[in-house]
Scaffold this motif. Structure first.
Motif, PDB file in Angstrom:
ATOM      1  N   PRO A  69      12.728 -33.291 -63.244  1.00 14.04           N
ATOM      2  CA  PRO A  69      13.751 -33.016 -62.522  1.00 14.04           C
ATOM      3  C   PRO A  69      13.432 -33.569 -60.778  1.00 14.04           C
ATOM      4  O   PRO A  69      13.410 -32.077 -60.625  1.00 14.04           O
ATOM      5  CB  PRO A  69      14.981 -32.412 -63.017  1.00 14.04           C
ATOM      6  N   GLY A  70      14.478 -33.908 -59.706  1.00  8.04           N
ATOM      7  CA  GLY A  70      14.522 -34.038 -58.694  1.00  8.04           C
ATOM      8  C   GLY A  70      14.834 -32.830 -58.654  1.00  8.04           C
ATOM      9  O   GLY A  70      14.557 -32.157 -56.974  1.00  8.04           O
ATOM     10  N   VAL A  71      15.884 -32.123 -58.966  1.00  6.62           N
ATOM     11  CA  VAL A  71      16.328 -30.817 -58.765  1.00  6.62           C
ATOM     12  C   VAL A  71      15.760 -30.078 -58.965  1.00  6.62           C
ATOM     13  O   VAL A  71      15.505 -28.692 -58.309  1.00  6.62           O
ATOM     14  CB  VAL A  71      17.817 -30.858 -59.413  1.00  6.62           C
ATOM     15  N   LEU A  72      14.549 -29.983 -59.829  1.00  6.97           N
ATOM     16  CA  LEU A  72      13.973 -28.719 -59.688  1.00  6.97           C
ATOM     17  C   LEU A  72      12.817 -28.469 -59.116  1.00  6.97           C
ATOM     18  O   LEU A  72      12.379 -27.679 -58.944  1.00  6.97           O
ATOM     19  CB  LEU A  72      13.369 -28.787 -60.876  1.00  6.97           C
ATOM     20  N   ILE A  73      12.815 -30.215 -58.077  1.00  8.45           N
ATOM     21  CA  ILE A  73      11.554 -29.781 -57.354  1.00  8.45           C
ATOM     22  C   ILE A  73      12.570 -29.139 -55.911  1.00  8.45           C
ATOM     23  O   ILE A  73      11.553 -28.262 -55.251  1.00  8.45           O
ATOM     24  CB  ILE A  73      11.175 -31.250 -57.007  1.00  8.45           C
ATOM     25  N   GLY A 136      11.506 -29.166 -46.088  1.00  9.92           N
ATOM     26  CA  GLY A 136      10.735 -29.065 -47.241  1.00  9.92           C
ATOM     27  C   GLY A 136      10.256 -30.019 -47.511  1.00  9.92           C
ATOM     28  O   GLY A 136      11.270 -31.093 -47.611  1.00  9.92           O
ATOM     29  N   GLU A 137       8.871 -30.148 -48.015  1.00  2.72           N
ATOM     30  CA  GLU A 137       8.322 -31.366 -48.997  1.00  2.72           C
ATOM     31  C   GLU A 137       6.748 -30.950 -49.608  1.00  2.72           C
ATOM     32  O   GLU A 137       6.445 -29.883 -49.763  1.00  2.72           O
ATOM     33  CB  GLU A 137       7.212 -31.596 -47.894  1.00  2.72           C
ATOM     34  N   ALA A 138       7.724 -30.877 -50.843  1.00  2.00           N
ATOM     35  CA  ALA A 138       6.256 -31.013 -52.397  1.00  2.00           C
ATOM     36  C   ALA A 138       5.624 -32.436 -52.410  1.00  2.00           C
ATOM     37  O   ALA A 138       5.659 -33.461 -52.142  1.00  2.00           O
ATOM     38  CB  ALA A 138       7.384 -31.218 -52.989  1.00  2.00           C
ATOM     39  N   THR A 143       0.230 -35.986 -51.544  1.00  2.00           N
ATOM     40  CA  THR A 143       0.795 -37.252 -51.106  1.00  2.00           C
ATOM     41  C   THR A 143       1.782 -36.555 -51.807  1.00  2.00           C
ATOM     42  O   THR A 143       2.369 -35.763 -52.410  1.00  2.00           O
ATOM     43  CB  THR A 143       0.477 -38.064 -52.522  1.00  2.00           C
ATOM     44  N   LEU A 144       3.337 -36.745 -50.326  1.00  8.66           N
ATOM     45  CA  LEU A 144       4.425 -37.034 -50.455  1.00  8.66           C
ATOM     46  C   LEU A 144       5.584 -37.721 -51.609  1.00  8.66           C
ATOM     47  O   LEU A 144       5.504 -38.797 -51.502  1.00  8.66           O
ATOM     48  CB  LEU A 144       4.976 -37.543 -49.167  1.00  8.66           C
ATOM     49  N   VAL A 145       5.769 -36.612 -52.771  1.00  4.73           N
ATOM     50  CA  VAL A 145       6.408 -36.762 -53.268  1.00  4.73           C
ATOM     51  C   VAL A 145       8.370 -36.238 -53.191  1.00  4.73           C
ATOM     52  O   VAL A 145       8.799 -37.636 -53.794  1.00  4.73           O
ATOM     53  CB  VAL A 145       5.556 -36.444 -55.113  1.00  4.73           C
ATOM     54  N   ALA A 146       8.013 -35.422 -52.322  1.00  2.14           N
ATOM     55  CA  ALA A 146       9.855 -35.300 -52.892  1.00  2.14           C
ATOM     56  C   ALA A 146       9.615 -35.082 -50.999  1.00  2.14           C
ATOM     57  O   ALA A 146       8.899 -33.810 -50.836  1.00  2.14           O
ATOM     58  CB  ALA A 146      10.555 -34.403 -53.581  1.00  2.14           C
ATOM     59  N   GLU A 147      11.073 -34.652 -49.961  1.00  2.13           N
ATOM     60  CA  GLU A 147      11.338 -34.006 -48.773  1.00  2.13           C
ATOM     61  C   GLU A 147      12.940 -32.978 -49.252  1.00  2.13           C
ATOM     62  O   GLU A 147      13.394 -34.268 -50.069  1.00  2.13           O
ATOM     63  CB  GLU A 147      10.669 -34.431 -47.717  1.00  2.13           C
ATOM     64  N   ALA A 148      13.625 -32.490 -48.484  1.00  2.54           N
ATOM     65  CA  ALA A 148      15.037 -32.269 -48.403  1.00  2.54           C
ATOM     66  C   ALA A 148      15.064 -31.308 -47.482  1.00  2.54           C
ATOM     67  O   ALA A 148      13.759 -30.206 -47.120  1.00  2.54           O
ATOM     68  CB  ALA A 148      15.622 -31.467 -49.586  1.00  2.54           C
ATOM     69  N   THR A 149      15.876 -31.149 -46.905  1.00  4.64           N
ATOM     70  CA  THR A 149      17.024 -29.803 -45.899  1.00  4.64           C
ATOM     71  C   THR A 149      17.741 -29.217 -46.514  1.00  4.64           C
ATOM     72  O   THR A 149      19.055 -30.105 -46.945  1.00  4.64           O
ATOM     73  CB  THR A 149      16.945 -30.597 -44.470  1.00  4.64           C
ATOM     74  N   PHE A 150      17.742 -27.970 -46.320  1.00  8.25           N
ATOM     75  CA  PHE A 150      18.727 -27.307 -47.363  1.00  8.25           C
ATOM     76  C   PHE A 150      18.839 -25.568 -46.738  1.00  8.25           C
ATOM     77  O   PHE A 150      17.732 -25.681 -45.799  1.00  8.25           O
ATOM     78  CB  PHE A 150      18.698 -27.191 -48.783  1.00  8.25           C
TER      79      PHE A 150
END
Length: 157
Positions: A69-73, A136-138, A143-150
């Motif tokens: 799940p994306g929220v867990l990433i 953050g980047e995962a 390969t970039l799979v997810a990113e967010a600012t928090f």
């Protein structure tokens, strides 16, 4: 800008799972990082999450095609950032609860599946008192799979 000043004169070793568990209060099934392999005090960190089919969320997300799940990433990003904060503050924040305040610009680019190794890169954007903002980047392989600012707040007991 009235940001907190931090003395950055000490070497920091990578954090194995036992060190991570001393620094943050999360435990199975919600501990989302296995170790932190690079820590640049007051700047950045890289966490590792080995994704396994044995994790409980895969029973229902999704049984025939398991996807993390994306929220867990995003949570793995926050936990990596928490280790960075604890190290930066020389343990003063160890074990304290940290609450999300905002999550912005979250993008999920590719599914993360069992067998993947998630490399979680977090960079401090700024902090003021107990409030810290990170980008953050995962990645899986390169390969970039997810990113967010928090943004999160460290809570005093």
């Amino acid at each position: 800008m009235a940001e907190d000043a931090v003395t950055l004169t000490r070497e920091v070793e990578p954090a194995d799972i036992m060190s991570v568990m001393r620094m943050i209060p999360h435990r199975y099934p919600f501990l989302m990082i296995d170790r932190v392999v690079d820590i640049q005090l007051d700047r950045s960190a890289v966490g590792i999450k080995n994704v396994s089919i044995n994790e409980p969320h895969f029973q229902g997300h999704f049984p025939r095609q398991p996807v993390m799940p994306g929220v867990l990433i995003i949570e793995s990003m926050a936990q990596t950032a928490a280790v960075l904060v604890v190290e930066t503050l020389e343990g003063a924040a160890a074990g304290k609860l940290v609450y999300f305040m905002t999550v912005e610009g979250a993008r999920f680019r590719k599914p993360v599946v069992p067998g993947d190794q998630l490399r979680v890169h977090v960079t401090k954007v700024k902090n003021r008192g107990p409030v810290w903002k990170f980008s953050g980047e995962a990645k899986v392989e390169d390969t970039l799979v997810a990113e967010a600012t928090f943004t999160a707040m460290i809570m005093d007991d």
